[in-house]
Design an enzyme around this catalytic site. Structure first.
Site, PDB file in Angstrom:
ATOM      1  N   GLU A  89      10.519   0.807   9.770  1.00  0.00           N
ATOM      2  CA  GLU A  89      11.526   1.823   9.452  1.00  0.00           C
ATOM      3  C   GLU A  89      10.859   3.163   9.726  1.00  0.00           C
ATOM      4  O   GLU A  89       9.956   3.566   9.005  1.00  0.00           O
ATOM      5  CB  GLU A  89      11.919   1.756   7.970  1.00  0.00           C
ATOM      6  N   CYS A 139      13.822  10.624   5.997  1.00  0.00           N
ATOM      7  CA  CYS A 139      13.919  10.122   7.374  1.00  0.00           C
ATOM      8  C   CYS A 139      15.332  10.247   7.919  1.00  0.00           C
ATOM      9  O   CYS A 139      15.541  10.479   9.102  1.00  0.00           O
ATOM     10  CB  CYS A 139      13.472   8.673   7.430  1.00  0.00           C
ATOM     11  N   GLU A 154      10.943  15.517  14.819  1.00  0.00           N
ATOM     12  CA  GLU A 154      11.181  15.389  13.383  1.00  0.00           C
ATOM     13  C   GLU A 154      10.281  16.364  12.633  1.00  0.00           C
ATOM     14  O   GLU A 154       9.055  16.276  12.712  1.00  0.00           O
ATOM     15  CB  GLU A 154      10.888  13.952  12.941  1.00  0.00           C
ATOM     16  N   LYS A 185       0.844  -1.204   0.000  1.00  0.00           N
ATOM     17  CA  LYS A 185       0.000   0.000   0.000  1.00  0.00           C
ATOM     18  C   LYS A 185       0.877   1.251   0.000  1.00  0.00           C
ATOM     19  O   LYS A 185       1.536   1.545   0.995  1.00  0.00           O
ATOM     20  CB  LYS A 185      -0.919   0.049   1.223  1.00  0.00           C
TER      21      LYS A 185
END
Ligand code: NDP
Length: 488
Positions: free
Chosen positions: A249, A283, A384, A174
């Site tokens: 991850e 990331c 983040e 997906k």
């Protein structure tokens, strides 16, 4: 309007409801395509097809050589359509063309790497006890649900599909609801390559419902997820009832440490690339720049001098080095962080605002932003941001640099710049992160493991480690004695 379909059970397909979603170019707001908006029932259809393909179909019993050859064919097909795929990736994600071309080439290389690895999946033999032959088989896990984010759609699809298929698994992938186009193109490509029906299914749809169904379904044996840490927690919870295998991850707030004895020019250039490649929507971005106090002022000035070279614009326009952010909502989130940085007392040295001019009016553009004199406890140093915002933190000495670098809940990536290689290695060994660079930043290799410590995830993708995530381990004991065991 171009209507794109998804891949379920070997056929390109619409959603059962007939619902579609508009996919937009974040650089100009243009609607690029209509894609199926899957609900749970569509994902269930894909899971059932995958289940059948694994339990009854030929794929897992196909020879490793044939699986490898199939992956080589995928690599070739991606290369043949590289121009088209790169262009779609630019239009859908906003990244500059050169970066998209690199991603597409790397996606093909990933299929090729795992195509080669398919024939190198080995078990072991032992003799315990002496009168038995014991061996260990590595077998596919089964149906793998794979959920990927919007920043590297084709590359993340490749990182997920290639090792899973090499190991003999079947997949339901997906992509993000924002960026499904290259993954769906890959689905179309796969239909031309004679893959048994149901081995790969690619469903477009929202994380809520479509993604949740994959995480929760008892018919799915493993879930592999790349995305935000908060979503990762939800995936783990969703997977709990069936106790499926989970690999994650997740995000990062990665330290990039510059010592006074670095190659100055290389470190300036590398630190800007660490922070601003792919608009900072990475990331592993070096979003915390730790600079030794003795060179701090000169270093920041050298970065500011280079900032005008980061040309903003639509990724398909010549010379563009930074595209738009993925969505208006995401740009607002990043701008909110910029406001927080100012309120917390960090010094805004450049950017912080939307660029002016007609060329930028319809896209989600934001100038590359550098905050200086950031203190480690500030939110812009801890959370983040996932955008073009760099926090510069001065440090006094090596001990302090390591302490600041490790003062985070994340542990994905880190960089160190120094000509003293002993120091570089010493510092790297002290840093709790899974991906590290010395005197460079961002190069990623299919041969090397990718993944994080701490809340940046668990498990590893890529390399030999990546295929282990898609293998079960079975022991087989053969009794070499004849006659009954003699217990009763
Ligand atoms: P999200 O976590 O929001 O989404 C990632 C994927 O999960 C998308 O496909 C999303 O679907 C889906 N999803 C969302 N909610 C759920 C749910 N409840 N159940 C199942 N699936 C769900 O991340 P972003 O797409 O915003 O990507 C950015 C994040 O990804 C950053 O935090 C970044 O650090 C991380 N990332 C990590 C990488 C790594 O290797 N460690 C690499 C790249 C990114 P939808 O989009 O439809 O909502």
């Amino acid at each position: 309007m171009k209507k794109v379909q998804m891949l379920i059970d070997g056929k390109m397909s619409t959603a059962l409801s007939g619902e579609t979603r508009e996919i937009r170019d974040p650089g100009n707001g243009e609607v690029l395509a209509l894609v199926p908006e899957s609900a749970r029932e569509d994902v269930q259809r894909a899971i059932l097809a995958a289940r059948r393909a694994f339990d009854e179909g030929p794929w897992r019993n196909t020879t490793a050589l044939d699986r490898g050859k199939f992956l080589f064919k995928v690599a070739d097909a991606i290369r043949k359509e590289a121009k088209l795929l790169a262009e779609i990736e630019v239009r859908n994600c906003g990244k500059p063309l050169a970066e998209a071309e690199f991603d597409v080439a790397d996606a093909a290389n990933c299929f090729e790497f795992y195509g080669g690895l398919a024939t190198k999946i080995h078990g072991e033999t032992m003799s315990v006890p002496a009168n038995s032959l014991s061996f260990v088989l590595r077998e596919p896990i089964g149906v793998c649900g794979q959920i990927i984010p919007w920043n590297y759609p084709l590359l993340m699809a490749s990182w997920k599909l290639a090792p899973a298929l090499a190991a003999g698994n079947v997949c339901v992938l997906k992509p993000s609801e924002l960026t499904p186009l290259t993954a769906l193109e890959l689905g179309r490509i796969l239909t031309q390559l004679e893959l048994p029906a149901g081995v790969v299914n690619i469903v477009s749809g929202p994380g809520a419902n479509a993604g949740e169904e994959l995480a929760e379904s008892p018919l799915v044996d493993k879930i592999a997820f790349t995305g935000g840490t908060a979503t990762g927690r939800k995936i783990v919870l969703g997977a709990t009832s069936s106790l499926k295998r989970v690999s994650l991850e997740l995000g990062g707030k990665n330290p990039n440490i510059v010592f006074e004895d670095c190659d100055f020019e290389a470190a300036v250039d590398g630190s800007l690339f660490a922070a601003f490649a792919n608009q900072g929507e990475v990331c592993s971005a070096g979003s915390r720049l730790l600079v030794e106090k003795s060179i701090h002022a000169r270093f920041v000035q050298a970065m500011l001098d280079k900032i005008p070279r980061i040309k903003l614009g639509h990724g398909l326009d010549g010379g563009v080095k930074m595209g738009p952010l993925i969505s208006a909502a995401h740009r607002e989130k990043v701008e909110q962080y910029i406001r927080v940085g100012v309120e917390e007392g960090a010094k805004l040295r450049c950017g912080g605002k939307r660029p002016e001019g007609a060329a930028f009016a319809k896209g989600n553009f934001l100038e590359p932003t550098i905050f200086d004199n950031v203190i480690p406890k500030m939110r812009i140093a801890r959370e983040e941001i996932f955008g073009p915002v760099l926090s510069v933190i001065p440090f006094q000495n090596e001990t302090e640099a390591i302490q600041i670098a490790n003062d985070t809940e994340y542990g994905l990536a880190a960089g160190v710049w120094t000509k003293n290689i002993t120091k570089g290695i010493r510092v790297m060994r002290a840093i709790r992160a899974g991906i590290t660079w010395i005197n460079t930043y961002h190069p990623t290799f299919n041969e090397l493991p990718w993944g994080g410590y701490k809340q940046s995830g668990n498990g590893r993708e890529l390399g030999l480690y990546g295929i282990e995530e898609y293998l079960e381990v079975k022991q087989v004991n053969v009794n070499l004695d004849e006659g009954p065991l003699g217990w009763y």
